[in-house]
Design a protein around this motif. Structure first.
Motif, PDB file in Angstrom:
ATOM      1  N   ASP A 104      45.132  46.027  35.181  1.00  0.00           N
ATOM      2  CA  ASP A 104      44.582  46.705  34.008  1.00  0.00           C
ATOM      3  C   ASP A 104      44.717  48.206  34.241  1.00  0.00           C
ATOM      4  O   ASP A 104      44.063  48.774  35.112  1.00  0.00           O
ATOM      5  N   ARG A 105      45.543  48.856  33.464  1.00  0.00           N
ATOM      6  CA  ARG A 105      45.816  50.286  33.676  1.00  0.00           C
ATOM      7  C   ARG A 105      44.643  51.164  33.218  1.00  0.00           C
ATOM      8  O   ARG A 105      44.608  52.346  33.521  1.00  0.00           O
ATOM      9  N   GLN A 106      43.708  50.579  32.516  1.00  0.00           N
ATOM     10  CA  GLN A 106      42.517  51.298  32.066  1.00  0.00           C
ATOM     11  C   GLN A 106      42.870  52.654  31.442  1.00  0.00           C
ATOM     12  O   GLN A 106      42.421  53.705  31.911  1.00  0.00           O
ATOM     13  N   PRO A 107      43.692  52.677  30.411  1.00  0.00           N
ATOM     14  CA  PRO A 107      44.046  53.961  29.783  1.00  0.00           C
ATOM     15  C   PRO A 107      42.805  54.673  29.273  1.00  0.00           C
ATOM     16  O   PRO A 107      41.945  54.074  28.619  1.00  0.00           O
ATOM     17  N   GLN A 108      42.708  55.937  29.586  1.00  0.00           N
ATOM     18  CA  GLN A 108      41.538  56.722  29.218  1.00  0.00           C
ATOM     19  C   GLN A 108      41.967  58.149  28.875  1.00  0.00           C
ATOM     20  O   GLN A 108      42.811  58.733  29.562  1.00  0.00           O
ATOM     21  N   ALA A 109      41.386  58.691  27.806  1.00  0.00           N
ATOM     22  CA  ALA A 109      41.670  60.074  27.414  1.00  0.00           C
ATOM     23  C   ALA A 109      40.502  60.963  27.802  1.00  0.00           C
ATOM     24  O   ALA A 109      39.331  60.559  27.713  1.00  0.00           O
ATOM     25  N   PHE A 110      40.821  62.179  28.266  1.00  0.00           N
ATOM     26  CA  PHE A 110      39.813  63.171  28.621  1.00  0.00           C
ATOM     27  C   PHE A 110      40.139  64.484  27.917  1.00  0.00           C
ATOM     28  O   PHE A 110      41.307  64.806  27.678  1.00  0.00           O
ATOM     29  N   ARG A 111      39.078  65.225  27.644  1.00  0.00           N
ATOM     30  CA  ARG A 111      39.272  66.559  27.070  1.00  0.00           C
ATOM     31  C   ARG A 111      39.784  67.508  28.143  1.00  0.00           C
ATOM     32  O   ARG A 111      39.649  67.239  29.340  1.00  0.00           O
ATOM     33  N   SER A 112      40.353  68.604  27.697  1.00  0.00           N
ATOM     34  CA  SER A 112      40.838  69.615  28.637  1.00  0.00           C
ATOM     35  C   SER A 112      39.723  70.003  29.598  1.00  0.00           C
ATOM     36  O   SER A 112      38.577  70.209  29.190  1.00  0.00           O
ATOM     37  N   SER A 113      40.042  70.081  30.886  1.00  0.00           N
ATOM     38  CA  SER A 113      39.001  70.330  31.886  1.00  0.00           C
ATOM     39  C   SER A 113      39.579  71.045  33.097  1.00  0.00           C
ATOM     40  O   SER A 113      40.714  70.761  33.521  1.00  0.00           O
TER      41      SER A 113
ATOM     42  N   GLY B 234      45.691  56.761  33.807  1.00  0.00           N
ATOM     43  CA  GLY B 234      45.986  55.344  33.976  1.00  0.00           C
ATOM     44  C   GLY B 234      46.084  54.966  35.443  1.00  0.00           C
ATOM     45  O   GLY B 234      46.342  55.818  36.300  1.00  0.00           O
ATOM     46  N   THR B 235      45.874  53.678  35.724  1.00  0.00           N
ATOM     47  CA  THR B 235      45.953  53.153  37.090  1.00  0.00           C
ATOM     48  C   THR B 235      47.267  52.401  37.265  1.00  0.00           C
ATOM     49  O   THR B 235      47.675  51.626  36.400  1.00  0.00           O
ATOM     50  N   PHE B 236      47.904  52.588  38.418  1.00  0.00           N
ATOM     51  CA  PHE B 236      49.206  51.983  38.698  1.00  0.00           C
ATOM     52  C   PHE B 236      49.235  51.437  40.115  1.00  0.00           C
ATOM     53  O   PHE B 236      48.478  51.875  40.977  1.00  0.00           O
ATOM     54  N   TYR B 237      50.147  50.486  40.347  1.00  0.00           N
ATOM     55  CA  TYR B 237      50.447  50.101  41.717  1.00  0.00           C
ATOM     56  C   TYR B 237      51.195  51.250  42.379  1.00  0.00           C
ATOM     57  O   TYR B 237      51.987  51.948  41.729  1.00  0.00           O
ATOM     58  N   ALA B 238      50.989  51.422  43.655  1.00  0.00           N
ATOM     59  CA  ALA B 238      51.702  52.493  44.364  1.00  0.00           C
ATOM     60  C   ALA B 238      53.207  52.254  44.346  1.00  0.00           C
ATOM     61  O   ALA B 238      53.993  53.203  44.432  1.00  0.00           O
ATOM     62  N   TRP B 239      53.617  50.969  44.218  1.00  0.00           N
ATOM     63  CA  TRP B 239      55.054  50.655  44.223  1.00  0.00           C
ATOM     64  C   TRP B 239      55.625  50.470  42.821  1.00  0.00           C
ATOM     65  O   TRP B 239      56.775  50.057  42.672  1.00  0.00           O
TER      66      TRP B 239
ATOM     67  N   PRO C  29      29.323  56.200  43.504  1.00  0.00           N
ATOM     68  CA  PRO C  29      29.917  55.579  42.306  1.00  0.00           C
ATOM     69  C   PRO C  29      29.825  56.449  41.066  1.00  0.00           C
ATOM     70  O   PRO C  29      30.707  56.417  40.215  1.00  0.00           O
ATOM     71  N   SER C  30      28.762  57.228  40.938  1.00  0.00           N
ATOM     72  CA  SER C  30      28.599  58.049  39.734  1.00  0.00           C
ATOM     73  C   SER C  30      29.609  59.186  39.674  1.00  0.00           C
ATOM     74  O   SER C  30      29.811  59.774  38.613  1.00  0.00           O
ATOM     75  N   CYS C  31      30.229  59.507  40.799  1.00  0.00           N
ATOM     76  CA  CYS C  31      31.184  60.628  40.840  1.00  0.00           C
ATOM     77  C   CYS C  31      32.632  60.156  40.851  1.00  0.00           C
ATOM     78  O   CYS C  31      33.543  60.989  40.924  1.00  0.00           O
ATOM     79  N   LEU C  32      32.853  58.863  40.796  1.00  0.00           N
ATOM     80  CA  LEU C  32      34.211  58.354  40.895  1.00  0.00           C
ATOM     81  C   LEU C  32      35.018  58.646  39.636  1.00  0.00           C
ATOM     82  O   LEU C  32      34.499  58.625  38.524  1.00  0.00           O
ATOM     83  N   SER C  33      36.312  58.894  39.827  1.00  0.00           N
ATOM     84  CA  SER C  33      37.208  59.144  38.696  1.00  0.00           C
ATOM     85  C   SER C  33      37.481  57.878  37.904  1.00  0.00           C
ATOM     86  O   SER C  33      37.817  57.935  36.725  1.00  0.00           O
ATOM     87  N   VAL C  34      37.357  56.736  38.548  1.00  0.00           N
ATOM     88  CA  VAL C  34      37.522  55.440  37.904  1.00  0.00           C
ATOM     89  C   VAL C  34      36.615  54.472  38.654  1.00  0.00           C
ATOM     90  O   VAL C  34      36.459  54.577  39.873  1.00  0.00           O
ATOM     91  N   SER C  35      35.986  53.537  37.938  1.00  0.00           N
ATOM     92  CA  SER C  35      34.967  52.696  38.567  1.00  0.00           C
ATOM     93  C   SER C  35      35.544  51.713  39.579  1.00  0.00           C
ATOM     94  O   SER C  35      34.839  51.240  40.461  1.00  0.00           O
ATOM     95  N   GLY C  36      36.814  51.379  39.474  1.00  0.00           N
ATOM     96  CA  GLY C  36      37.425  50.431  40.401  1.00  0.00           C
ATOM     97  C   GLY C  36      38.789  50.010  39.899  1.00  0.00           C
ATOM     98  O   GLY C  36      39.331  50.570  38.951  1.00  0.00           O
ATOM     99  N   VAL C  37      39.341  48.987  40.554  1.00  0.00           N
ATOM    100  CA  VAL C  37      40.625  48.425  40.153  1.00  0.00           C
ATOM    101  C   VAL C  37      40.348  47.085  39.483  1.00  0.00           C
ATOM    102  O   VAL C  37      39.645  46.235  40.037  1.00  0.00           O
ATOM    103  N   TYR C  38      40.908  46.884  38.300  1.00  0.00           N
ATOM    104  CA  TYR C  38      40.650  45.667  37.537  1.00  0.00           C
ATOM    105  C   TYR C  38      41.960  45.017  37.109  1.00  0.00           C
ATOM    106  O   TYR C  38      43.017  45.669  37.066  1.00  0.00           O
ATOM    107  N   PHE C  39      41.864  43.722  36.777  1.00  0.00           N
ATOM    108  CA  PHE C  39      43.042  42.939  36.426  1.00  0.00           C
ATOM    109  C   PHE C  39      42.770  42.130  35.165  1.00  0.00           C
ATOM    110  O   PHE C  39      41.622  41.856  34.828  1.00  0.00           O
ATOM    111  N   ILE C  40      43.848  41.745  34.489  1.00  0.00           N
ATOM    112  CA  ILE C  40      43.745  40.964  33.257  1.00  0.00           C
ATOM    113  C   ILE C  40      44.355  39.595  33.511  1.00  0.00           C
ATOM    114  O   ILE C  40      45.495  39.488  33.965  1.00  0.00           O
TER     115      ILE C  40
END
Length: 435
Positions: free
Chosen positions: A265-274, A345-350, A108-119
């Motif tokens: 929940d698309r969980q928009p997140q900004a990251f620095r150049s990497s 951001g997180t999206f549905y595959a479809w 879990p500590s290495c995941l790019s996103v903690s999971g899939v969430y909904f509103i």
């Protein structure tokens, strides 16, 4: 004798399973019916010597060392019961080990996103996939205090999965309302016999329909039926012209109703150049696979390079790509911006391409300006195309490149204007560094 012991073992297994539990058996041959304890007792009881010989034979057949077998029925039953309990304990331990192994698929500590969430659209609460259905049902039920019509309409369209059954129930209830409005003084149109076959098979079986009828004004009453005992009816008191118009409006609300669905929940997140921008570690929710299948999928990915070097027809490649896309429920996308920062951001595959462009535009300060998104491999994505992200090979994760429209930027520069700002302040305030 072997059959006698197997009958006892089946009998105990049947009893120990208890209500709601099921124990699996070898189905390689047609199983014999489970004998009840009374049936076993009524059978001819073998002699003491036959029982001891049968116990020894059964132990040899099962290739395991058995303790000395007592000859009484109770002793035999207790011994077999202990063996079944040991088998159940071993199975539980095996399942526990498998679950623990599955949890190690991703750290879990290495995941790019903690999971899939909904509103939840009713409360705004952030929910996990497993919590969303229960939360929405509770939120709908809470609405009855405010608006019983709205809540019951939500119940009908949300709690019932079979859309054809919902439509049939809505049509029948609409007919009830139509008959009442056309014949407001005729009592027979204002009574619904609860035991009526159509009502039972088409209306009552759909959750929320009774609540809707009661919200319209129907009340339960026990009325006499000729030649029978009193039966339950839903009875609507005679309505005024204004009340009849309100009934029509409520019927229309029922017909227009839609299921209440949690929004991703698309969980928009900004990251620095990497340099790790193309490195993705996804949680199991992104995959339509079990933990064991995830391991195999990882191995298959490592074999993909070798497969790609083989000569395959276009049709073969397309069929394989379609199978791959069906493995994923969601996709995690990153967009590299001109200043080097990343938008995730997180999206549905479809989800379709316009959904992706809208997400990016809403994350920018000057999103009104035209821009381009370039997929891996240099393919330019077209906002106007109603193509699913999976069909663009953007699952389960991908890094895209953002570029402002060159002609518009040239006009801005010629006019002495500055390059537009990029991400909105609320995203930059929470910007992170990719690990």
């Amino acid at each position: 004798m072997k059959k006698f012991f197997e009958d006892i073992k089946k009998d105990i297994k049947f009893k120990s399973a208890g209500p709601g539990k099921k124990l699996t058996e070898d189905t390689s041959s047609k199983p014999e019916p489970v004998q009840s304890s009374s049936t076993v007792k009524n059978r001819h009881v073998p002699s003491q010597g036959a029982q001891m010989a049968g116990a020894a034979a059964l132990a040899r057949i099962e290739q395991q060392q058995r303790p000395k077998v007592h000859t009484s029925h109770d002793a035999i039953r207790n011994q077999v019961k202990r063996e079944l309990e040991a088998e159940a304990a071993a199975l539980a331990e095996k399942e526990k080990a498998a679950a623990a192994e599955g949890s190690k698929v991703k750290d879990p500590s290495c995941l790019s996103v903690s999971g899939v969430y909904f509103i939840c659209p009713l409360t705004g609460a952030i929910l996990t996939k497993s919590d969303r259905e229960v939360h929405i049902k509770e939120a709908i039920l809470m609405r009855f205090e405010e608006d019983a019509i709205e809540a019951s309409v939500m119940m009908i369209h949300t709690f019932n999965k079979d859309r054809d059954k919902v439509k049939a129930a809505v049509d029948i209830i609409s007919k009830y309302v139509e008959n009442v409005c056309k014949n407001p003084t005729e009592e027979k149109y204002r009574k619904i016999k609860v035991s009526n076959k159509v009502f039972q098979e088409k209306v009552r079986c759909v959750e929320g329909t009774r609540e809707f009828l009661e919200a319209l004004g129907f009340i339960s009453a026990m009325l006499p039926v000729e030649g029978q005992e009193d039966e339950e009816f839903l009875v609507l008191p005679e309505q005024s012209p204004d009340a009849l118009e309100l009934m029509k409006e409520r019927r229309d609300r029922l017909q227009r109703g839609e299921p209440v669905r949690a929004q991703l929940d698309r969980q928009p997140q900004a990251f620095r150049s990497s340099p790790n921008a193309q490195r993705f570690e996804l949680p199991p929710e992104f995959y339509n696979l079990t933990a064991e299948e995830l391991k195999k999928e990882q191995q298959q990915r490592s074999d993909l390079v070798e497969k790609n070097s083989m000569l395959r027809t276009k049709a073969m490649r397309e069929r394989e790509e379609q199978r791959e896309r069906r493995k994923y429920n969601y996709t995690l996308l990153r967009i590299r911006l001109p200043d080097g920062n990343l938008l995730q951001g997180t999206f549905y595959a479809w989800d379709r391409l316009p959904v992706l462009f809208t997400f990016v535009r809403e994350s920018l300060v000057d999103g009104w300006q035209p821009f381009e998104l370039i997929a891996p491999g240099g393919q330019k994505l077209q906002q106007s195309e109603e193509v699913a992200l999976a069909e663009c090979n953007l699952v389960p994760a991908a890094l895209l490149t953002f570029a402002w429209d060159a002609a518009v930027q040239a006009d801005i520069a010629a006019a002495g204007g500055k390059s537009p700002s990029l991400l909105k302040p609320e995203l930059l305030e929470k910007i992170q560094t990719l690990s």
